[in-house]
Structure formats: structure tokens, C-alpha cells
Design a protein around this motif. Structure first.
Motif, PDB file in Angstrom:
ATOM      1  N   ASP A  96     -77.607  53.079  37.597  1.00 42.49           N
ATOM      2  CA  ASP A  96     -78.864  52.624  36.987  1.00 42.49           C
ATOM      3  C   ASP A  96     -79.979  52.483  38.022  1.00 42.49           C
ATOM      4  O   ASP A  96     -80.866  51.638  37.879  1.00 42.49           O
ATOM      5  N   GLN A  97     -79.942  53.301  39.052  1.00 38.38           N
ATOM      6  CA  GLN A  97     -80.963  53.251  40.094  1.00 38.38           C
ATOM      7  C   GLN A  97     -82.029  54.319  39.874  1.00 38.38           C
ATOM      8  O   GLN A  97     -81.777  55.349  39.257  1.00 38.38           O
ATOM      9  N   TYR A  98     -83.206  54.057  40.386  1.00 39.68           N
ATOM     10  CA  TYR A  98     -84.312  55.003  40.295  1.00 39.68           C
ATOM     11  C   TYR A  98     -84.061  56.195  41.225  1.00 39.68           C
ATOM     12  O   TYR A  98     -83.482  56.047  42.310  1.00 39.68           O
ATOM     13  N   VAL A  99     -84.547  57.365  40.814  1.00 39.42           N
ATOM     14  CA  VAL A  99     -84.364  58.580  41.616  1.00 39.42           C
ATOM     15  C   VAL A  99     -85.398  58.620  42.748  1.00 39.42           C
ATOM     16  O   VAL A  99     -86.158  59.583  42.899  1.00 39.42           O
ATOM     17  N   LEU A 100     -85.391  57.614  43.545  1.00 45.37           N
ATOM     18  CA  LEU A 100     -86.414  57.411  44.577  1.00 45.37           C
ATOM     19  C   LEU A 100     -86.480  58.579  45.556  1.00 45.37           C
ATOM     20  O   LEU A 100     -87.559  59.109  45.840  1.00 45.37           O
ATOM     21  N   GLU A 101     -85.336  58.972  46.095  1.00 48.27           N
ATOM     22  CA  GLU A 101     -85.331  60.039  47.103  1.00 48.27           C
ATOM     23  C   GLU A 101     -85.806  61.363  46.513  1.00 48.27           C
ATOM     24  O   GLU A 101     -86.480  62.145  47.190  1.00 48.27           O
ATOM     25  N   ASN A 102     -85.466  61.620  45.262  1.00 52.69           N
ATOM     26  CA  ASN A 102     -85.911  62.861  44.620  1.00 52.69           C
ATOM     27  C   ASN A 102     -87.423  62.899  44.467  1.00 52.69           C
ATOM     28  O   ASN A 102     -88.067  63.930  44.710  1.00 52.69           O
ATOM     29  N   ILE A 103     -87.999  61.790  44.046  1.00 51.13           N
ATOM     30  CA  ILE A 103     -89.456  61.736  43.891  1.00 51.13           C
ATOM     31  C   ILE A 103     -90.132  61.896  45.240  1.00 51.13           C
ATOM     32  O   ILE A 103     -91.154  62.603  45.361  1.00 51.13           O
ATOM     33  N   LYS A 104     -89.572  61.294  46.287  1.00 52.21           N
ATOM     34  CA  LYS A 104     -90.132  61.459  47.623  1.00 52.21           C
ATOM     35  C   LYS A 104     -90.112  62.920  48.046  1.00 52.21           C
ATOM     36  O   LYS A 104     -91.085  63.448  48.602  1.00 52.21           O
ATOM     37  N   ALA A 144     -79.976  67.376  42.268  1.00 51.38           N
ATOM     38  CA  ALA A 144     -79.018  66.998  41.229  1.00 51.38           C
ATOM     39  C   ALA A 144     -78.031  65.931  41.698  1.00 51.38           C
ATOM     40  O   ALA A 144     -77.721  64.986  40.965  1.00 51.38           O
ATOM     41  N   GLU A 145     -77.520  66.079  42.901  1.00 46.34           N
ATOM     42  CA  GLU A 145     -76.517  65.126  43.393  1.00 46.34           C
ATOM     43  C   GLU A 145     -77.082  63.717  43.469  1.00 46.34           C
ATOM     44  O   GLU A 145     -76.419  62.745  43.068  1.00 46.34           O
ATOM     45  N   SER A 146     -78.305  63.578  43.962  1.00 44.70           N
ATOM     46  CA  SER A 146     -78.931  62.267  44.061  1.00 44.70           C
ATOM     47  C   SER A 146     -79.135  61.661  42.682  1.00 44.70           C
ATOM     48  O   SER A 146     -78.936  60.449  42.489  1.00 44.70           O
ATOM     49  N   GLU A 147     -79.495  62.491  41.722  1.00 49.11           N
ATOM     50  CA  GLU A 147     -79.718  61.954  40.382  1.00 49.11           C
ATOM     51  C   GLU A 147     -78.416  61.511  39.727  1.00 49.11           C
ATOM     52  O   GLU A 147     -78.383  60.504  39.000  1.00 49.11           O
ATOM     53  N   GLN A 148     -77.342  62.238  39.972  1.00 50.51           N
ATOM     54  CA  GLN A 148     -76.057  61.828  39.403  1.00 50.51           C
ATOM     55  C   GLN A 148     -75.652  60.445  39.898  1.00 50.51           C
ATOM     56  O   GLN A 148     -75.149  59.622  39.131  1.00 50.51           O
ATOM     57  N   ALA A 149     -75.902  60.178  41.167  1.00 53.02           N
ATOM     58  CA  ALA A 149     -75.599  58.857  41.717  1.00 53.02           C
ATOM     59  C   ALA A 149     -76.489  57.794  41.084  1.00 53.02           C
ATOM     60  O   ALA A 149     -76.037  56.674  40.787  1.00 53.02           O
ATOM     61  N   ALA A 150     -77.758  58.126  40.865  1.00 51.24           N
ATOM     62  CA  ALA A 150     -78.677  57.171  40.240  1.00 51.24           C
ATOM     63  C   ALA A 150     -78.261  56.867  38.814  1.00 51.24           C
ATOM     64  O   ALA A 150     -78.358  55.722  38.352  1.00 51.24           O
ATOM     65  N   ASP A 151     -77.775  57.874  38.102  1.00 48.74           N
ATOM     66  CA  ASP A 151     -77.338  57.688  36.717  1.00 48.74           C
ATOM     67  C   ASP A 151     -76.172  56.720  36.651  1.00 48.74           C
ATOM     68  O   ASP A 151     -76.122  55.844  35.776  1.00 48.74           O
ATOM     69  N   ILE A 152     -75.242  56.853  37.570  1.00 45.51           N
ATOM     70  CA  ILE A 152     -74.057  55.991  37.570  1.00 45.51           C
ATOM     71  C   ILE A 152     -74.420  54.536  37.853  1.00 45.51           C
ATOM     72  O   ILE A 152     -73.842  53.613  37.277  1.00 45.51           O
TER      73      ILE A 152
END
Length: 383
Positions: free
Chosen positions: A39-47, A29-37
Motif C-alpha cells: 500500500d505504498q506510493y510509487v514514489l521511485e517510479n514518479i521520480k 513494473a517491479e517497483s510498482e508490484q512492491a508498492a501494491d503489496i
């Protein structure tokens, strides 16, 4: 109703996908919140999900995968949707492209082992342009020696930054048959394939749903997996609907569940207010409806075969889930009040991400027309 929550008994290495999703969700969740702010892809989450085996979870164990059922994968994505909407939606687009050939392998004995084995062994990620193309297709396929030259802009390709194989199509103006949609799989590293990073959206900002450019890309005749008339229904779409729509919309049910939980937590301090109780009761009704419809869609996919009747049922479910999910997040904003407007609180993001439920096929107007035609005994003309 089928008990789709109960996972089938399997060897230890193929069980626990729901529990693993529960464990990983908060960490993502934390990584995605940063991506949302940003406009970055959730790269680390997918990895991380790939490393944990989720991209191969739906591949049969006989082919080296995790052996998760369609029902399991739907509920994995519902759980991930509670914690990280963009991550779940990006994964759902890969997942349904895995579960469709898995269904063909299990039910039709089709020779799709090559693709599924690659997903399991090489950990490749599949990309889809089906929602953007749907029945009409897009782009041009010009005949060339041994195949076709493809030119197109493919929008809304979720997960594009980490995709390996693009499942897509283009239109060939056949001199005999007329406009014909050609379906094929295309490696993202093929000459002429590039990503135009244009994804700046209201919600689902971390999905990396960029535009993929196909510029003078050669596709061999042998790579064409399906030919069909452009703009007309083809039986293959009954299977796509049966498998893909429950997977994708499970993500949105998860978003609604997250909005509900956040709202209930905040509303505890006003639990004696009758009006608040009334509003919360309405939210509970809508969430219950979304969850029941999701379960019914999963049950249909598990027990029925692709057909116009099942397409009608699944797409009706898609409309009902959309309506209820949007009502849930709207009620959540109303119940929470001004705090909901503050981005750090988290409800604003859930509200925005839920809006994506509006845009996957079939949109409500088209779905209602289909349902009405079938109810009145007419031959559907819209498919």
C-alpha cells in the motif's frame, strides 16, 4: 479514422515519447508490484518519470516542454498502463492538468504560460480533485479580508505524496448568487494543507490517492480562476471532459492489453481446445472495441471543440471502454483458471486495478441519461 498512432515529425529532442515509455515500462513494473503489496506510493517510479521528462512532456516546446501532443500522451499512458497501472494513473492525473492549459494556450491564446513554464522548468507536479468534486464541489469558502478561508477534505487525490500544486475548488455561499463553486490552485506547502494517508484500496494501491486536508487555508481573491453555480454544468467542463477522459481511460486500455497478453501466453498450451479458442475470441473482441473507442476519443479531442455534443461522445466512449475493459479482465480470469487467483502470477492485480475504471465521472447511469436526452431532443438536465 485519424492515424493517431503516427507521431508527428519533430526535432529529435521532442520525439520518442512512446519508445521511451516502452523502454521504461518494464523497469517500473517491479517497483510498482512492491508498492501494491505494501500500500505504498510509487514514489521511485514518479521520480524516474520526472527525470525522464514525462511530467513536462505535454508542455509546448516554446515554453520549455517536450511538445508531445494529446494523442501522444494518451498512448504514453496506455503503454505505461500495460506495465505499471498505478504509476500510469497517478501520472495521468498530472498530465490532464497540463494538457488542459496547453489546449487553452494553443487554441484560445490564454495567458497560462506561467503555469506551464513552471511545470517545464521547476518540474512541479499538479494534483487534481476534479473527479471527487466534479460539478457539486466540496468544502467551504468563508469570506475574509482579501480572499477566502477554505476548509475541506479532498478525497482521491492521486499522486498526493509528490504533488506541488493542488487544482481544486470550494463552495462559497454567495448572498446574491447562492452556492458558488470557486476554483483555484493551491501550493501544497501552504499553511493548513496536509495529507491524511488513508489510501487502502482494492486496486490502484500505489497511486497515493490520499485525502488532502484544507484547514483554515487562506486563498486570495486574485487566486480565484473561475466562479460557477454549484451543481450545474459549466462550459469549462466540456474542455475538461474532452481532454481529461481520453487521457485517464488510456491507462485502463493498457491494463486490458496487459491482461490479454498474459492470458494468451498461458493459453498457448490449450490452443487446440475449441472452447478456449471461443473464450479467447470473445476477449479479443472486447479488447478491440476498447482500443477502437480509445482511438476515436483521441480523434475527437484532436479535431473537435468543447461542446455538449463532444462531451456526449467522449462520455459514451468512457462507458464503452469501461464495459470492455472489465469484460477483458473477467474473461482473462475465466480463461486462465485457478492460476489467475494466485497473486504472484499478476493477473489478479490487473483485475483489481481495472475496477478503478468504474469510478471516474460520468458514471454509466448519468452518461446514459445524457445520451438519451440528446438523442430525444431534450435539453439535458443532468449537467
Amino acid at each position: 479514422m485519424l492515424d493517431i498512432q503516427q507521431a508527428p515529425s519533430k526535432p529529435p529532442q521532442t520525439t520518442g515519447w512512446l519508445a521511451l515509455a516502452e523502454a521504461l515500462g518494464p523497469q517500473l513494473a517491479e517497483s510498482e508490484q512492491a508498492a501494491d503489496i505494501s500500500d505504498q506510493y510509487v514514489l521511485e517510479n514518479i521520480k524516474r518519470l520526472k527525470e525522464a521528462g514525462f511530467t513536462a512532456a505535454g508542455v509546448p516546446t516554446q515554453l520549455g516542454g517536450g511538445g508531445a501532443s494529446h494523442a501522444e500522451m494518451c498512448n504514453v499512458l496506455r503503454i505505461l498502463g500495460q506495465h505499471c497501472s498505478s504509476t500510469a494513473l497517478a501520472l495521468s492525473m498530472h498530465t490532464h492538468q497540463v494538457m488542459i492549459p496547453t489546449w487553452k494556450w494553443q487554441h484560445q491564446q490564454m495567458a497560462v504560460e506561467g503555469l506551464l513554464t513552471r511545470v517545464a522548468q521547476e518540474k512541479i507536479m499538479l494534483l487534481s480533485t476534479g473527479g471527487a468534486d466534479w460539478l457539486n464541489g466540496s468544502g467551504t469558502a468563508t469570506p475574509s479580508e482579501g480572499g477566502f478561508i477554505i476548509n475541506s477534505r479532498k478525497g482521491f487525490v492521486s499522486g498526493s505524496p509528490t504533488g506541488d500544486l493542488l487544482i481544486t475548488s470550494a463552495i462559497y455561499d454567495d448572498p446574491t448568487a447562492g452556492k458558488t463553486v470557486l476554483h483555484f490552485a493551491l501550493p501544497m506547502k501552504s499553511p493548513g494543507v496536509s495529507i491524511d494517508s488513508v489510501w487502502q484500496a482494492m486496486g490502484m494501491r500505489g497511486t497515493g490517492s490520499h485525502t488532502v486536508l484544507l484547514e483554515d487555508v487562506f486563498v486570495s481573491e486574485q487566486a480565484i480562476s473561475l466562479r460557477r453555480p454549484a451543481g450545474k454544468w459549466h462550459p469549462a467542463f466540456h474542455l475538461i471532459t474532452l481532454i481529461a477522459i481520453p487521457i485517464i481511460y488510456s491507462v485502463y486500455v493498457g491494463i486490458a492489453e496487459a491482461a490479454r497478453d498474459l492470458t494468451i501466453q498461458n493459453a498457448q498450451k490449450r490452443r487446440d481446445d475449441d472452447h478456449v479458442c471461443y473464450l479467447v475470441g470473445g476477449l479479443e473482441n472486447e479488447l478491440t472495441n476498447a482500443k477502437l473507442v480509445q482511438q476515436q476519443m483521441i480523434a475527437i479531442a484532436a479535431s473537435q471543440s468543447p461542446s455538449i455534443e463532444t462531451t456526449n461522445q467522449i462520455m459514451t466512449g468512457r462507458t464503452l471502454i469501461t464495459q470492455s475493459v472489465l469484460k477483458v479482465v473477467d474473461a482473462a480470469m475465466e480463461i486462465t483458471g485457478g492460476l489467475a487467483f494466485h497473486r504472484p502470477y499478476g493477473l489478479e492485480k490487473l483485475f483489481r486495478d481495472a475496477q478503478g475504471a468504474r469510478y471516474h465521472p460520468m458514471r454509466e447511469e448519468v452518461q446514459r441519461k445524457l445520451a438519451g436526452q440528446l438523442a430525444l431532443g431534450n435539453t439535458p438536465e443532468i449537467l
